[in-house]
Write an enzyme that holds these catalytic residues in place. Structure first.
Site, short mmCIF file in Angstrom:
data_model
loop_
_atom_site.label_atom_id
_atom_site.label_comp_id
_atom_site.label_asym_id
_atom_site.label_seq_id
_atom_site.Cartn_x
_atom_site.Cartn_y
_atom_site.Cartn_z
N ARG A 34 -1.98 9.87 -4.47
CA ARG A 34 -1.41 10.49 -3.21
C ARG A 34 -1.17 11.93 -3.51
O ARG A 34 -0.76 12.25 -4.57
CB ARG A 34 -0.09 9.65 -2.67
CG ARG A 34 -0.34 8.35 -2.37
CD ARG A 34 1.19 7.50 -1.98
NE ARG A 34 0.78 6.29 -1.50
CZ ARG A 34 1.01 5.21 -2.07
NH1 ARG A 34 1.39 5.38 -3.41
NH2 ARG A 34 0.96 3.95 -1.69
N LYS B 235 5.09 5.11 -3.49
CA LYS B 235 6.04 4.85 -2.34
C LYS B 235 7.15 3.66 -2.54
O LYS B 235 6.87 2.76 -3.38
CB LYS B 235 5.30 4.25 -1.12
CG LYS B 235 4.66 5.42 -0.40
CD LYS B 235 4.05 4.76 0.97
CE LYS B 235 3.17 5.89 1.73
NZ LYS B 235 2.64 5.39 3.06
N HIS C 56 -5.58 12.72 0.91
CA HIS C 56 -5.71 11.66 1.23
C HIS C 56 -7.05 10.97 1.35
O HIS C 56 -7.23 9.78 1.33
CB HIS C 56 -4.83 11.32 2.49
CG HIS C 56 -4.16 9.84 2.13
ND1 HIS C 56 -2.99 9.90 1.19
CD2 HIS C 56 -4.14 8.51 3.07
CE1 HIS C 56 -2.59 8.64 1.17
NE2 HIS C 56 -3.15 7.91 2.08
N ARG D 199 -8.29 10.01 -1.57
CA ARG D 199 -7.90 8.81 -2.20
C ARG D 199 -8.67 7.54 -1.27
O ARG D 199 -8.81 6.45 -1.87
CB ARG D 199 -6.17 8.74 -1.67
CG ARG D 199 -5.73 7.41 -1.89
CD ARG D 199 -4.13 7.53 -1.58
NE ARG D 199 -3.47 6.36 -1.41
CZ ARG D 199 -2.86 5.62 -2.35
NH1 ARG D 199 -3.04 5.94 -3.61
NH2 ARG D 199 -2.33 4.33 -2.02
N HIS E 243 -0.33 -0.42 -3.57
CA HIS E 243 0.05 -1.24 -2.12
C HIS E 243 0.87 -2.36 -2.57
O HIS E 243 0.36 -3.05 -3.16
CB HIS E 243 -1.24 -1.69 -1.40
CG HIS E 243 -2.13 -0.45 -0.81
ND1 HIS E 243 -3.51 -0.66 -0.47
CD2 HIS E 243 -1.78 0.81 -0.56
CE1 HIS E 243 -3.78 0.69 0.07
NE2 HIS E 243 -2.71 1.41 -0.08
N TYR F 10 -10.06 -1.37 3.69
CA TYR F 10 -11.23 -0.75 3.14
C TYR F 10 -12.26 -1.67 3.11
O TYR F 10 -13.42 -1.30 2.79
CB TYR F 10 -10.79 -0.55 1.63
CG TYR F 10 -9.84 0.76 1.61
CD1 TYR F 10 -10.10 1.99 2.00
CD2 TYR F 10 -8.36 0.34 1.17
CE1 TYR F 10 -9.41 3.12 2.04
CE2 TYR F 10 -7.65 1.39 1.39
CZ TYR F 10 -8.06 2.76 1.84
OH TYR F 10 -6.92 3.88 1.76
#
Length: 314
Positions: free
Chosen positions: A156, A187, A256, A259, A282, A291
């Protein structure tokens, strides 16, 4: 200014959930909006009833013209607030329980084709086809390193910004050159390590050879700007956009997107969704599953181009 119960909740999530500063701003904005809407309607927040909650939610859509995603975010913040107020025994019920925003369309993330991504990563600003003056060799080395880390590691932009030259007590992230690994803070303040490929390591070494000519002596950041201070997210986006245009990319390229390209290309090659989840950091594999749709689109294009029964009659 937020009333006491709302500011108390904001402080609670700041300490307990360790949200990023940008997330805290979003939460504070949603709480302030709730306070203002309730105040305008003469509604006491601690005695808010479900029918009043529905009315406030309707105003988000009607008067404020918020889209489904923004509404869902606000309702999530408000729901969390009343869950906390209930735990603190300040309210008897959560008036936002069961209240959901309209469903929003889920656009697929945009990823570059493999050839385009490789072309961008391999691009040299000093060899521009338009005959423009060669870029400063130091900035060229930095920007090449930037692209390789974004695409080669799936970082990120905030994770890239947080990388330091080496690990330290205050470091958010760093690269272990010996292990060829990048450790980043993602995150939810979750750390993860991702491998750094040979191309990215080569670009990193080239940048480190000239970094000292730009960076201040006490600057810990890996990537620095022309004034020697840490490179920010806005500067990274601008540099990447300009580099992509110079490289002849077919679309606007942002961090992004690289990414997304990283995730999509790894999945196309390996088919290992669980590994992609770990590399991206994630928390839930359902986030990574989007994806698989990109991968299916890739397969569908191959089918349309190659299968005799898929070809349209001339």
């Amino acid at each position: 200014m937020l009333a006491a119960p709302l500011s108390g909740y904001l402080e609670h999530i700041k300490v307990q959930r360790r949200l990023a500063p940008r997330s805290l701003v979003i939460y504070a904005d949603a709480l302030l909006r709730l306070q203002n809407l309730a105040g305008a309607g003469g509604i006491a927040l601690l005695t808010l009833r479900p029918h009043q909650a529905r009315s406030l939610a309707a105003k988000l859509h009607g008067e404020m013209d918020l889209g489904p995603r923004s509404m869902a975010l606000h309702l999530s913040v408000w729901r969390g607030l009343y869950r906390w107020l209930g735990a603190e025994r300040l309210v008897e019920l959560n008036p936002f329980d069961g209240l959901r925003a309209p469903k929003a369309a889920k656009p697929l993330p945009k990823a570059l084709a493999v050839d385009d991504a490789v072309q961008l990563a391999s691009f040299s600003g000093g060899n521009a086809a338009d005959g423009a003056q060669a870029l400063d060799a130091r900035l060229e080395a930095r920007d090449r390193c930037m692209v390789e880390l974004l695409y080669g590691c799936g970082l990120r932009v905030s994770e890239l910004v947080g990388l330091d030259l080496q690990a330290g007590p205050a470091s958010l992230g760093w690269i272990d050159r010996q292990a060829a690994e990048a450790t980043v803070l993602g995150k939810g303040s979750k750390r993860r390590s991702v491998p750094v490929g040979s191309a990215a390591m080569a670009a990193l070494d080239q940048w480190l050879q000239v970094r000292g000519q730009l960076a201040r002596s006490d600057e810990p950041a890996l990537l620095v700007g022309q004034r020697g201070a840490r490179l920010g997210a806005v500067q990274i986006r601008a540099s990447l956009k300009a580099r992509a245009l110079a490289a002849g990319m077919p679309a606007h390229v942002h961090p992004h997107m690289l990414r997304h390209s990283f995730a999509s290309h790894i999945l196309q090659s390996s088919g290992d969704l669980r590994a992609v989840q770990e590399l991206l950091g994630h928390a839930h594999i359902t986030t990574t599953q989007i994806y698989t749709q990109l991968d299916f689109q890739h397969l569908a294009k191959i089918y349309d181009a190659a299968h005799p029964r898929a070809k349209k009659k001339q």
